[in-house]
Design a protein around this motif. Sequence first.
Motif, PDB file in Angstrom:
ATOM      1  N   GLY B 260       0.810  -1.228   0.000  1.00 50.84           N
ATOM      2  CA  GLY B 260       0.000   0.000   0.000  1.00 50.84           C
ATOM      3  C   GLY B 260       0.835   1.267   0.000  1.00 50.84           C
ATOM      4  N   ALA B 261       2.134   1.133  -0.336  1.00 54.36           N
ATOM      5  CA  ALA B 261       3.030   2.293  -0.260  1.00 54.36           C
ATOM      6  C   ALA B 261       2.642   3.403  -1.234  1.00 54.36           C
ATOM      7  CB  ALA B 261       4.464   1.853  -0.510  1.00 54.36           C
ATOM      8  N   ASP B 262       1.943   3.055  -2.310  1.00 56.62           N
ATOM      9  CA  ASP B 262       1.572   4.077  -3.305  1.00 56.62           C
ATOM     10  C   ASP B 262       0.318   4.865  -2.902  1.00 56.62           C
ATOM     11  OD1 ASP B 262       3.654   3.544  -5.006  1.00 56.62           O
ATOM     12  OD2 ASP B 262       2.565   1.985  -6.095  1.00 56.62           O
ATOM     13  N   GLU B 263      -0.414   4.355  -1.951  1.00 58.17           N
ATOM     14  CA  GLU B 263      -1.716   4.936  -1.623  1.00 58.17           C
ATOM     15  C   GLU B 263      -1.675   6.406  -1.164  1.00 58.17           C
ATOM     16  OE1 GLU B 263      -4.880   4.019  -2.174  1.00 58.17           O
ATOM     17  OE2 GLU B 263      -3.754   2.612  -3.414  1.00 58.17           O
ATOM     18  N   PRO B 264      -0.812   6.746  -0.160  1.00 57.38           N
ATOM     19  CA  PRO B 264      -0.859   8.127   0.358  1.00 57.38           C
ATOM     20  C   PRO B 264      -0.657   9.193  -0.728  1.00 57.38           C
ATOM     21  CG  PRO B 264       0.465   6.740   1.796  1.00 57.38           C
ATOM     22  CD  PRO B 264       0.165   5.923   0.563  1.00 57.38           C
ATOM     23  N   ALA B 265       0.192   8.893  -1.725  1.00 60.10           N
ATOM     24  CA  ALA B 265       0.467   9.896  -2.766  1.00 60.10           C
ATOM     25  C   ALA B 265      -0.780  10.205  -3.591  1.00 60.10           C
ATOM     26  CB  ALA B 265       1.593   9.404  -3.670  1.00 60.10           C
ATOM     27  N   ASN B 266      -1.710   9.275  -3.634  1.00 62.00           N
ATOM     28  CA  ASN B 266      -2.949   9.519  -4.383  1.00 62.00           C
ATOM     29  C   ASN B 266      -3.811  10.606  -3.740  1.00 62.00           C
ATOM     30  OD1 ASN B 266      -2.252   7.568  -6.236  1.00 62.00           O
ATOM     31  ND2 ASN B 266      -3.248   5.922  -5.076  1.00 62.00           N
ATOM     32  N   ARG B 267      -3.520  10.914  -2.474  1.00 62.26           N
ATOM     33  CA  ARG B 267      -4.300  11.949  -1.775  1.00 62.26           C
ATOM     34  C   ARG B 267      -3.575  13.302  -1.744  1.00 62.26           C
ATOM     35  NH1 ARG B 267      -5.139   7.328   1.306  1.00 62.26           N
ATOM     36  NH2 ARG B 267      -3.628   7.918   2.884  1.00 62.26           N
ATOM     37  N   MET B 268      -2.625  13.471  -2.644  1.00 59.99           N
ATOM     38  CA  MET B 268      -1.801  14.686  -2.641  1.00 59.99           C
ATOM     39  C   MET B 268      -2.629  15.969  -2.766  1.00 59.99           C
ATOM     40  SD  MET B 268       1.350  15.205  -2.183  1.00 59.99           S
ATOM     41  CE  MET B 268       2.411  13.886  -2.762  1.00 59.99           C
ATOM     42  N   LEU B 269      -3.721  15.910  -3.536  1.00 60.03           N
ATOM     43  CA  LEU B 269      -4.508  17.134  -3.749  1.00 60.03           C
ATOM     44  C   LEU B 269      -5.195  17.607  -2.469  1.00 60.03           C
ATOM     45  CD1 LEU B 269      -6.096  16.407  -7.248  1.00 60.03           C
ATOM     46  CD2 LEU B 269      -3.940  17.551  -6.701  1.00 60.03           C
ATOM     47  N   GLU B 270      -5.318  16.690  -1.498  1.00 61.52           N
ATOM     48  CA  GLU B 270      -5.903  17.089  -0.212  1.00 61.52           C
ATOM     49  C   GLU B 270      -4.859  17.737   0.697  1.00 61.52           C
ATOM     50  OE1 GLU B 270      -7.594  13.429   1.386  1.00 61.52           O
ATOM     51  OE2 GLU B 270      -8.203  12.923  -0.657  1.00 61.52           O
ATOM     52  N   LEU B 271      -3.584  17.530   0.400  1.00 66.01           N
ATOM     53  CA  LEU B 271      -2.519  18.039   1.279  1.00 66.01           C
ATOM     54  C   LEU B 271      -2.074  19.447   0.903  1.00 66.01           C
ATOM     55  CD1 LEU B 271      -0.210  14.876   1.510  1.00 66.01           C
ATOM     56  CD2 LEU B 271      -1.896  15.675   3.162  1.00 66.01           C
ATOM     57  N   VAL B 272      -2.189  19.773  -0.381  1.00 62.64           N
ATOM     58  CA  VAL B 272      -1.672  21.058  -0.851  1.00 62.64           C
ATOM     59  C   VAL B 272      -2.835  21.916  -1.359  1.00 62.64           C
ATOM     60  CG1 VAL B 272      -0.085  22.192  -2.440  1.00 62.64           C
ATOM     61  CG2 VAL B 272       0.499  19.964  -1.492  1.00 62.64           C
ATOM     62  N   PRO B 273      -3.130  23.040  -0.679  1.00 60.67           N
ATOM     63  CA  PRO B 273      -4.256  23.877  -1.104  1.00 60.67           C
ATOM     64  C   PRO B 273      -3.991  24.557  -2.456  1.00 60.67           C
ATOM     65  CG  PRO B 273      -3.302  24.675   0.974  1.00 60.67           C
ATOM     66  CD  PRO B 273      -2.440  23.568   0.500  1.00 60.67           C
ATOM     67  N   GLU B 274      -5.024  24.689  -3.232  1.00 61.25           N
ATOM     68  CA  GLU B 274      -4.879  25.374  -4.513  1.00 61.25           C
ATOM     69  C   GLU B 274      -4.686  26.879  -4.297  1.00 61.25           C
ATOM     70  OE1 GLU B 274      -8.108  24.597  -7.180  1.00 61.25           O
ATOM     71  OE2 GLU B 274      -7.209  25.732  -8.827  1.00 61.25           O
ATOM     72  N   ASP B 275      -5.354  27.403  -3.255  1.00 61.92           N
ATOM     73  CA  ASP B 275      -5.267  28.837  -2.949  1.00 61.92           C
ATOM     74  C   ASP B 275      -3.842  29.190  -2.509  1.00 61.92           C
ATOM     75  OD1 ASP B 275      -5.418  31.378  -1.946  1.00 61.92           O
ATOM     76  OD2 ASP B 275      -7.174  31.010  -0.671  1.00 61.92           O
ATOM     77  N   ARG B 276      -3.213  30.082  -3.257  1.00 58.97           N
ATOM     78  CA  ARG B 276      -1.819  30.451  -2.984  1.00 58.97           C
ATOM     79  C   ARG B 276      -1.607  31.071  -1.617  1.00 58.97           C
ATOM     80  NH1 ARG B 276       1.420  32.555  -7.138  1.00 58.97           N
ATOM     81  NH2 ARG B 276       1.656  34.396  -5.845  1.00 58.97           N
TER      82      ARG B 276
END
Lengths: 73, 511
Positions: B260-276
């Motif tokens: 399952g090592a690849d799983e966390p990277a799939n949630r990257m969009l939740e970690l980094v806000p789009e708003d600058r």
Amino acid sequence: MATERVKAEITGNVWKIVAQVGDALEEEQTILIMESMKMEIPVMAPMKGKLRELLVKEGQEVSEGQDLAVIET
Amino acid sequence: MPFEEHIAEHERRTARALAMGGQARLDKLAAAGRLNARQRIDYLFDPGSFLEVGMFARGEPREDWDKTPADGKVTGYGKIDGREAAVVSHDITVKSASSSPINVRKMGHVRRAAISNGMPLVLLNESSGARIPDTMGAIGTGTLGQDPTQFIRMREVPYVSAVLGPAFGTACWFTQLSDFVVMRKDAQLAISSPRVTEIAIRQKIDPMELSGWRMQAEVTGKVDYGVDSDEEALDLVKKFLSYLPSHHNELPPRTAVPTGADEPANRMLELVPEDRAKVYDMRKVAAALCDPGSVFPLKERFAKTAFTALGRIDGRVVGILGSNPMFKAGALDPDSCDKACTFFVLCDSFNIPIIILVDTPGFLIGVEGERRKAPGKVINMMSALQMCSVPKFSIVMRKSYGQAYLNMGGTRNTDEMLAWYSADVGFMDPNVGVNVVYGVKREEDPERFEQLVQEIKRDSSAYDLAGIFSAVAVIDPRESRRWLARLLEVHQKRPTKGIGRHLLGGWPTTF
């Protein structure tokens, strides 16, 4: 009991105060949020402790190195 | 029985050495919840693997012969998780583990053995400094310095220090030479003890301010971790070494990839806000990119705008440097340049590929920075990065401006630069740029200001960067781990079997 003064790492404005005097804080828990360089930058507790004093108000301009809060460690 | 007298004498002398500075002193250590020098070695090494050299060494003056078992520094070799290492364990119960010509000779012996045989040197540091009064006067002081190579550090092998008590003089010097330092929170690390310092400068000294772990972890950045016990310190020493090769001509050990090592990277969009304007914690991004639980931060309490850690991707050891927007918006200051330099030196010396995660508004400029030699620090970091011959990759995630773009691996300063589709690259933040270039301030003419911001922002996208082939690809953030894993497969420096040129091996040991 030792106290620790939390200082501004950067010049900017106090945008929002999040914690209240008396709150028990974990290390890296947000005390207030500053607005600087067009970003909202959290100011966090450097150590686990209790928030004893807030030295700034929302909207206030602060300089790098200025004391913002005091925590008891 | 043949050799009967010899056997008895050998047993008597061995027992005397193992008794160290006597039961009373050993009891005192135990009562304080601390291990003694030999217990530390037992905890560090695989059972039964310790081979002691220098057990029968003793202090030089004849009157000290029976009072200085092993001369206060226990030295030898042992295995850590099956791999050989050399050790110096300072015995505080024998003349405060003070440094003497003979025990320094022992230290030099295992240090040279470590280097010539390619095994890490572990230093369990606790010493009052030079042995007084032996070193007083011209004869005492002039006897020091017999080894002209003692302080040469070419990083052929890792040096690791645990500061487990007062560490002054030689114990402090070797801590400075080390690649990784862990320190007990009640220990002290300084040139001289608070007492000697007070006498020398006639000023009252706060021991923690002079030599405490927070000063060393947060102000000087020399200490990677502050801990509460010897066991915790030794566990961290072992953990650090698990990421490193035994020497500079070997690759770091590869481990199995957790499921399952690849799983966390799939949630990257939740970690980094789009708003600058919103910040986030780069440490979480690093954790999502690496194999679960493999991120091992270094100098985490120092220069927090730059996050540095060892980690693993698909079981391969990597070094991660990231600007962290959570602190000072991710702007780099002189301390973070120093921290990055030291990290590059570590990775380059021990064949660890470097991954740079970029979201920075640039260097923190101002009078204070200039006074603290910011230009020199910036260019040191840049030189160090360019001299690194390990595989280097960077990902521009959001902002990357000006010289900091280059320092963080921009264009050809890493082997492959990727850009997230959210990347925004330019010479300076557009909001600052409008004022500098056109002299227009937002508060004076908001409409014109916004129009000019949009104009400056044009041509600053990820696709512009890829259009001139500075970025080799524009990627979805969720694809970052897969990209890095494949790049690590591609970039293996096959002609030299992954071994770099180590141009940074002799870089100054501290900053």
